[in-house]
Design a protein around this motif. Structure first.
Motif, PDB file in Angstrom:
ATOM      1  N   VAL A   1      31.399  20.459  38.796  1.00 19.26           N
ATOM      2  CA  VAL A   1      32.804  20.221  39.130  1.00 19.26           C
ATOM      3  C   VAL A   1      33.013  20.340  40.633  1.00 19.26           C
ATOM      4  CG1 VAL A   1      33.532  21.089  36.873  1.00 19.26           C
ATOM      5  CG2 VAL A   1      33.518  22.639  38.846  1.00 19.26           C
TER       6      VAL A   1
ATOM      7  N   LYS B   1      32.852  12.084  36.776  1.00 19.93           N
ATOM      8  CA  LYS B   1      32.371  11.927  38.155  1.00 19.93           C
ATOM      9  C   LYS B   1      31.638  10.604  38.344  1.00 19.93           C
ATOM     10  CE  LYS B   1      30.837  15.341  40.591  1.00 19.93           C
ATOM     11  NZ  LYS B   1      31.885  15.388  41.633  1.00 19.93           N
TER      12      LYS B   1
ATOM     13  N   THR C   1      40.206  19.921  33.838  1.00 20.28           N
ATOM     14  CA  THR C   1      39.822  20.175  32.458  1.00 20.28           C
ATOM     15  C   THR C   1      39.940  21.669  32.171  1.00 20.28           C
ATOM     16  OG1 THR C   1      37.480  20.333  33.097  1.00 20.28           O
ATOM     17  CG2 THR C   1      38.274  18.200  32.288  1.00 20.28           C
TER      18      THR C   1
ATOM     19  N   VAL D   1      36.827  16.211  39.699  1.00 20.71           N
ATOM     20  CA  VAL D   1      36.967  17.064  38.509  1.00 20.71           C
ATOM     21  C   VAL D   1      37.127  18.527  38.907  1.00 20.71           C
ATOM     22  CG1 VAL D   1      35.906  17.794  36.338  1.00 20.71           C
ATOM     23  CG2 VAL D   1      35.547  15.459  37.172  1.00 20.71           C
TER      24      VAL D   1
ATOM     25  N   ALA E   1      30.934  26.419  35.499  1.00 18.73           N
ATOM     26  CA  ALA E   1      31.640  25.215  35.928  1.00 18.73           C
ATOM     27  C   ALA E   1      30.996  24.625  37.177  1.00 18.73           C
ATOM     28  CB  ALA E   1      33.113  25.540  36.183  1.00 18.73           C
TER      29      ALA E   1
ATOM     30  N   THR F   1      32.280  16.413  32.590  1.00 17.46           N
ATOM     31  CA  THR F   1      32.241  16.337  34.056  1.00 17.46           C
ATOM     32  C   THR F   1      31.421  15.156  34.552  1.00 17.46           C
ATOM     33  OG1 THR F   1      32.614  18.713  34.326  1.00 17.46           O
ATOM     34  CG2 THR F   1      31.584  17.550  36.163  1.00 17.46           C
ATOM     35  N   SER F   2      30.232  14.981  34.036  1.00 16.74           N
ATOM     36  CA  SER F   2      29.374  13.877  34.506  1.00 16.74           C
ATOM     37  C   SER F   2      30.005  12.523  34.202  1.00 16.74           C
ATOM     38  CB  SER F   2      27.993  13.968  33.852  1.00 16.74           C
ATOM     39  OG  SER F   2      27.319  15.120  34.275  1.00 16.74           O
TER      40      SER F   2
ATOM     41  N   HIS G   1      37.840  22.411  37.008  1.00 17.85           N
ATOM     42  CA  HIS G   1      37.845  23.090  35.712  1.00 17.85           C
ATOM     43  C   HIS G   1      38.549  24.427  35.835  1.00 17.85           C
ATOM     44  CE1 HIS G   1      36.552  23.546  31.586  1.00 17.85           C
ATOM     45  NE2 HIS G   1      36.049  24.743  31.851  1.00 17.85           N
TER      46      HIS G   1
ATOM     47  N   PRO H   1      32.659  22.671  30.525  1.00 13.84           N
ATOM     48  CA  PRO H   1      32.776  21.648  31.564  1.00 13.84           C
ATOM     49  C   PRO H   1      31.631  20.632  31.569  1.00 13.84           C
ATOM     50  CG  PRO H   1      32.137  23.756  32.520  1.00 13.84           C
ATOM     51  CD  PRO H   1      32.523  24.019  31.089  1.00 13.84           C
ATOM     52  N   LYS H   2      30.491  21.008  30.982  1.00 11.45           N
ATOM     53  CA  LYS H   2      29.371  20.068  30.932  1.00 11.45           C
ATOM     54  C   LYS H   2      29.701  18.830  30.097  1.00 11.45           C
ATOM     55  CE  LYS H   2      25.442  23.244  31.485  1.00 11.45           C
ATOM     56  NZ  LYS H   2      24.193  23.744  30.838  1.00 11.45           N
TER      57      LYS H   2
END
Length: 313
Positions: free
Chosen positions: A131, A107, A94, A113, A126, A103-104, A115, A99-100
């Motif tokens: 990540v 994952k 990404t 993942v 990140a 990401t979850s 970043h 990234p928040k």
């Protein structure tokens, strides 16, 4: 060659092909993956169903791991992420966003993942977002870039000093020597864009590929920082940007000049005068268009040769 990156992605070499817009389709991604690196499909220039088609074709073209690069400013980001999950993609890079945000979600679906960041500050954010690794991209890189203008070889050791997760170096790397230098400074692997843009399998227009191998030292410049910093080849469009800057333009005037689809016009359609030609400073070291397999083999051969000469890492 086994390390944190080869183990994370289950690949032979710690080399990632950049997921570049208008350049990184399934042909390039599968070729790099088949050669032992990690190929990435660049979703940034694809409509959702086009991306789906490229993922499906890539799965047929390789039985090796590959991933998708997703700029999070993409207008159809939800559709893109759903397609990635539906098609069983296992690795996502990404960029251009927080990234928040995703990401979850990724994952939780069992997806690795990574970043892309341009500063220590964003690398730490990140890592805190969960990540699995970061790509630290210096401002030598082509395309959209960080505002900090931190060089790759300054950024890597500063990030490595603070992060616990693997670090991938990007920007200004196109050879085995560059790869070794990045890893000496602390990188666990490298991401290479410009060198793979000038390959047989790249989806870039032949005019753009020929331009890449003609670029010399000083032939690119980071510009349009008021909108989104981007490194461009100095062509007619670039000259028009510089002429407009002499008038102290507003953001609206810059946007008006930029218009729409400039990158597609230049890199995919081959308009070398009016298009946006995104390539890194390292293009000055790229002198021929070769198959991606040969490029990767050259990089690894030189890496091992120089590494043995200097006594290893």
């Amino acid at each position: 060659m086994t390390n944190k990156i080869t183990e994370l992605f289950n690949i032979k070499y710690p080399v990632v092909q950049g997921g570049m817009i208008w350049v990184s389709g399934y042909k390039l991604a599968s070729a790099v993956s088949n050669a032992g690196g990690l190929g990435l499909i660049g979703a940034g220039s694809m409509y959702p169903e086009i991306l789906r088609a490229h993922i499906q074709k890539c799965k047929k073209a390789t039985n090796k791991p590959f991933g998708v690069n997703v700029p999070m400013l993409y207008p159809d980001i939800e559709k893109i992420m759903d397609i990635i999950v539906d098609e069983g993609v296992k690795i996502v890079f990404t960029s251009a966003g927080n990234p928040k945000t995703w990401t979850s979600f990724l994952k939780d679906k069992g997806i690795t993942v990574v970043h892309v960041v341009s500063s220590v500050k964003f690398a730490l954010k990140a890592e805190a977002a969960g990540v699995d690794a970061v790509v630290c991209e210096g401002f030598e890189a082509g395309g959209h870039n960080g505002r900090e203008e931190t060089t790759t070889f300054a950024l890597i050791p500063m990030v490595k000093e603070l992060l616990k997760i693997p670090v991938i170096a990007a920007g200004g790397i196109a050879s085995g020597r560059g790869m070794l230098a990045a890893m000496v400074l602390g990188a666990d692997g490298v991401q290479i864009g410009s060198r793979f843009a000038a390959t047989v399998e790249s989806s870039a227009h032949q005019n753009f590929k020929n331009t890449i191998i003609d670029v010399k030292d000083g032939g690119t410049q980071l510009t349009l920082k008021e909108l989104a910093p981007v490194r461009l080849v100095k062509n007619k469009f670039y000259d028009e940007i510089q002429e407009l800057y002499l008038q102290n333009p507003s953001k609206e005037k810059l946007k008006e000049l930029l218009g729409r689809a400039r990158a597609k016009k230049g890199m995919f359609e081959g308009d070398l005068e009016n298009g946006e030609l995104e390539i890194g400073q390292i293009a000055g070291l790229i002198h021929e268009i070769k198959p991606a397999k040969d490029v990767l083999e050259d990089i690894i051969t030189e890496f091992n040769l120089v590494k043995s000469f200097v006594g290893g890492l």
